[in-house]
Write a protein that holds these residues in place. Sequence first.
Motif, short mmCIF file in Angstrom:
data_model
loop_
_atom_site.label_atom_id
_atom_site.label_comp_id
_atom_site.label_asym_id
_atom_site.label_seq_id
_atom_site.Cartn_x
_atom_site.Cartn_y
_atom_site.Cartn_z
N ALA A 1 0.86 -1.31 -0.07
CA ALA A 1 -0.11 0.06 -0.03
C ALA A 1 0.86 1.19 0.00
CB ALA A 1 -0.91 -0.03 1.31
N GLN A 2 0.52 2.32 -0.64
CA GLN A 2 1.03 3.47 -0.75
C GLN A 2 0.32 4.34 0.32
OE1 GLN A 2 3.80 3.72 -3.01
NE2 GLN A 2 3.08 1.37 -3.29
N PRO A 3 1.11 5.07 1.04
CA PRO A 3 0.40 6.03 1.78
C PRO A 3 -0.29 7.07 1.38
CG PRO A 3 2.61 6.23 2.21
CD PRO A 3 2.46 5.12 1.40
N ALA A 4 -1.64 7.42 1.69
CA ALA A 4 -2.42 8.60 1.08
C ALA A 4 -1.51 9.77 1.03
CB ALA A 4 -3.65 8.72 1.64
N PRO A 5 -1.48 10.58 0.01
CA PRO A 5 -0.66 11.75 -0.19
C PRO A 5 -0.95 12.68 1.15
CG PRO A 5 -2.11 11.77 -2.01
CD PRO A 5 -2.30 10.36 -1.19
N GLU A 6 -2.26 12.73 1.44
CA GLU A 6 -2.50 13.36 2.66
C GLU A 6 -3.27 12.45 3.42
OE1 GLU A 6 -6.39 13.24 0.90
OE2 GLU A 6 -4.47 13.21 0.11
N ARG A 7 -3.23 12.70 4.73
CA ARG A 7 -4.00 11.94 5.49
C ARG A 7 -5.11 12.59 6.44
NH1 ARG A 7 -4.42 6.62 7.08
NH2 ARG A 7 -2.91 5.29 6.25
N PRO A 8 -6.17 12.86 5.45
CA PRO A 8 -7.34 13.61 6.35
C PRO A 8 -7.88 12.76 7.46
CG PRO A 8 -8.05 12.91 4.13
CD PRO A 8 -6.79 12.30 4.42
N PRO A 9 -8.55 13.38 8.54
CA PRO A 9 -9.21 12.78 9.65
C PRO A 9 -9.94 11.58 9.37
CG PRO A 9 -9.85 15.07 9.73
CD PRO A 9 -8.79 15.05 8.37
N HIS A 10 -10.60 11.64 7.90
CA HIS A 10 -11.58 10.38 7.92
C HIS A 10 -10.93 9.26 7.29
CE1 HIS A 10 -12.11 14.13 5.64
NE2 HIS A 10 -12.16 13.44 4.76
N LEU A 11 -9.64 9.39 6.98
CA LEU A 11 -8.92 8.02 6.57
C LEU A 11 -8.48 7.41 7.69
CD1 LEU A 11 -6.70 8.93 3.34
CD2 LEU A 11 -9.03 7.84 3.44
N GLY A 12 -8.79 6.21 8.00
CA GLY A 12 -8.18 5.61 9.11
C GLY A 12 -8.78 4.26 9.07
N GLU B 1 -10.99 -0.21 7.30
CA GLU B 1 -9.79 0.97 7.12
C GLU B 1 -10.09 1.46 6.03
OE1 GLU B 1 -6.09 -1.07 6.70
OE2 GLU B 1 -4.85 1.00 6.70
N THR B 2 -10.28 2.67 5.98
CA THR B 2 -10.81 3.61 4.84
C THR B 2 -9.40 3.98 4.05
OG1 THR B 2 -12.56 4.53 5.89
CG2 THR B 2 -12.10 5.67 3.88
N LEU B 3 -9.10 3.49 3.02
CA LEU B 3 -7.91 3.73 2.40
C LEU B 3 -7.98 5.02 1.50
CD1 LEU B 3 -7.10 -0.03 1.11
CD2 LEU B 3 -6.22 1.33 3.23
N ARG B 4 -8.91 5.25 0.66
CA ARG B 4 -8.99 6.45 -0.19
C ARG B 4 -10.53 7.02 -0.18
NH1 ARG B 4 -4.10 6.28 -0.42
NH2 ARG B 4 -2.95 6.79 -1.99
N LEU B 5 -10.50 8.10 -0.37
CA LEU B 5 -11.95 8.78 -0.47
C LEU B 5 -12.31 8.88 -1.94
CD1 LEU B 5 -12.01 11.58 2.23
CD2 LEU B 5 -12.90 9.10 2.17
N ARG B 6 -11.34 9.29 -2.73
CA ARG B 6 -11.50 9.54 -4.51
C ARG B 6 -10.67 8.52 -5.01
NH1 ARG B 6 -12.69 15.88 -5.33
NH2 ARG B 6 -14.35 15.68 -4.09
N PRO B 7 -11.16 7.28 -5.66
CA PRO B 7 -12.27 6.85 -5.39
C PRO B 7 -12.39 6.23 -4.02
CG PRO B 7 -10.85 5.10 -6.53
CD PRO B 7 -9.94 6.75 -6.65
N TYR B 8 -13.60 6.00 -3.52
CA TYR B 8 -13.79 5.63 -2.33
C TYR B 8 -13.33 4.04 -2.09
CZ TYR B 8 -15.72 4.20 2.17
OH TYR B 8 -15.84 3.49 3.35
N VAL B 9 -12.16 3.84 -1.54
CA VAL B 9 -11.82 2.42 -1.23
C VAL B 9 -11.63 2.06 0.16
CG1 VAL B 9 -9.92 0.72 -1.94
CG2 VAL B 9 -10.63 2.59 -3.60
N ALA B 10 -12.11 1.01 0.33
CA ALA B 10 -12.34 0.76 2.02
C ALA B 10 -11.71 -0.96 2.19
CB ALA B 10 -13.36 0.85 2.89
N LEU B 11 -11.06 -1.30 3.16
CA LEU B 11 -10.71 -2.69 3.42
C LEU B 11 -11.21 -3.20 4.71
CD1 LEU B 11 -8.60 -4.86 2.10
CD2 LEU B 11 -6.88 -3.93 3.73
#
Length: 626
Positions: A405-416, A435-445
């Motif tokens: 996994a690549q870390p998100a460029p920014e880690r907004p509070p709603h990722l985690g 674990e919310t990985l990205r918001l755009r596109p929305y991807v969760a594990l």
Amino acid sequence: MGGWGVGGGPRGEEAASTHGWHRGVPWHRGGPGRKGTRSWSWDGPERGLDAGAGGSAVPTSPPGRTLWVLAHFSLRFWANRGVWVAPSWRATRSPPPPHRFYEKVRALHQDPGASVDNPLLAFSLIKRLSSDWPRLVYSDEATENTRGTAPLLHPGSGGASPGPMEKARGLQPPLRPPPHPLPSSPRWFQGGTAGAARSRGPGRGGAGADAAAGRLRAQRQGHGQRRLPARRHRPPAPLQPRPPRRALRRRLLPCGQGGLRHGRLLPLHRVAGGGRQPLPPLLRQLEPGGGAGQPGGRARPPRLLLLHGTAPGPLPSPPGPSRGPGAPHTLSAPTQAGNISHALTLSKEFLHYDPSNQRVTRNVAKYKKLLATGGDRAGGPLRRPNATRLQSRDAYEELCQSLGAQPAPERPPHLGCSYETNGSPYLLLQPAKKETLRLRPYVALYHDFVSDAEAETIKGLAGPWLQRSVVASGEKQQKAEYRISKSAWLKDTADPVVRALELRMAAVTGLDLRPPYAEYLQVVNYGLGGHYEPHFDHATSRKSPLYRMKSGNRIATVMIYLSAVEAGGSTAFIYANFSVPVVKNAALFWWNLRRNGDGDGDTLHAGCPVLAGDKWGETAPGVTLG
Ligand SMILES: O=C(O)CCC(=O)C(=O)O
Ligand SMILES: [Fe+2]
């Protein structure tokens, strides 16, 4: 520690350190049998020095070595001009072609002696048999060697009267490359190795691996700063990203760092309909265990399954044992790979040994007809036009090389990470670990989405029905070179575990997965080198048959990783510029469509080549909101 996140772990560094571990067989610098370079290769002397007691006559002291090299090249110089060099000298002083040939054979025989249970060694062995050995057998050295040793073996060949061996065997013709790929290198394997090679995994091409490692290092230094290729048709800006419906307020948790290693992957695919395509006659002919043209053969389930169908039929019974004496099952490999002319050659060869075999006789007639009418081209695996020039290819390869996994460029509070009940009574007692990985596109594990026992059950149910995966091609479903895997479809009635998984997926995602809103679960198995190149799960054209299905376009995908893989196999989101490692028993979720029903162009994704291990997944593209 002890957490369950993948978003920011040190996976990239681990991956980098193991990357490029495998350099394949140590070939000569000038490349195997390449004209022009071979007589100036330093490999002979170097290998002779390295080999110690390996039979080389090369001196080890610097002056001796210089003399040897001078003698070596002057010998080559005169030999290339047709000047006779005494055979006895050549035989005792390592004449170049036999010497190099010998070194090559020796290199190929070098074996760490470990068990082939190790997938990396198994891969290396298959590769050796499939491509390295044929390269050696048909190399220039081998040809020259044959020619060079002929006078030694057949003393009469230089004169007018043939020697005794020549009389018995005739003069050896020079070896030529085979007209078709060898049986040990069916296209699926080549496709797999090509996929793995693209990921700079096991295989030759150390320079490629170095370059890849270099890129990887640069990439690690500038997290997520890679420049992506420009997109041709960027879809309209998305509406607000949305989590699955009815998400309750959740408590954000710290995602553990490095708690998870590359895990097992079990993607769940669900496909609407699940109807099956009738087996093409050619394949039925070659089907082990019966089918058309096999008197007394039990009716077999068709080998090709539709990704989308209309009437789901009952789960077919498992394949029966092979029938018919000497059924040439192996011949089905080139046929299924679309290489009809190779199948014809093999079938003719088979008939040479068993002329009375009716089945093969009929196949020969069929292959000839197919070749004459061009029908072979229609049935071959689908190739992507300009596949190598796809704009997304570089990004795909880089993401797959990063093996995590690549870390998100920014880690907004709603990722985690968070525990989720999604308002579902099913999740009250055991909330989902999201674990919310990205918001755009929305991807969760969703971690620990299935248990080990459930994963094994699903694999066991699907195992007997796995067939080469297909992709949508207009109205039809076709094998494709860019999707190398096997899959099978599971109805929820196949086992209570399947039903339980469906309910869990519905609870977690808020999607209605009952027919006809969703497709059957599809179990996918990738072997070594197996991959699924960048694609969308939703239909991108109104003409697609998906639009005509009752269920409509695929709104979301859930993929459960049912096994771990040792290396490779990540799910890469190309435009979004991140990849998710295989985490055993976790479920990956993403929306394919935007709120307005348009396809989300940001979801271009791929299953990276499996470099070591066996990747199992189960996917369920949900198709409607619950
Ligand atoms: O195997 C993967 O990681 C991706 C699979 C996938 O995208 C699919 O089956 O549609
Ligand atoms: Fe997909």
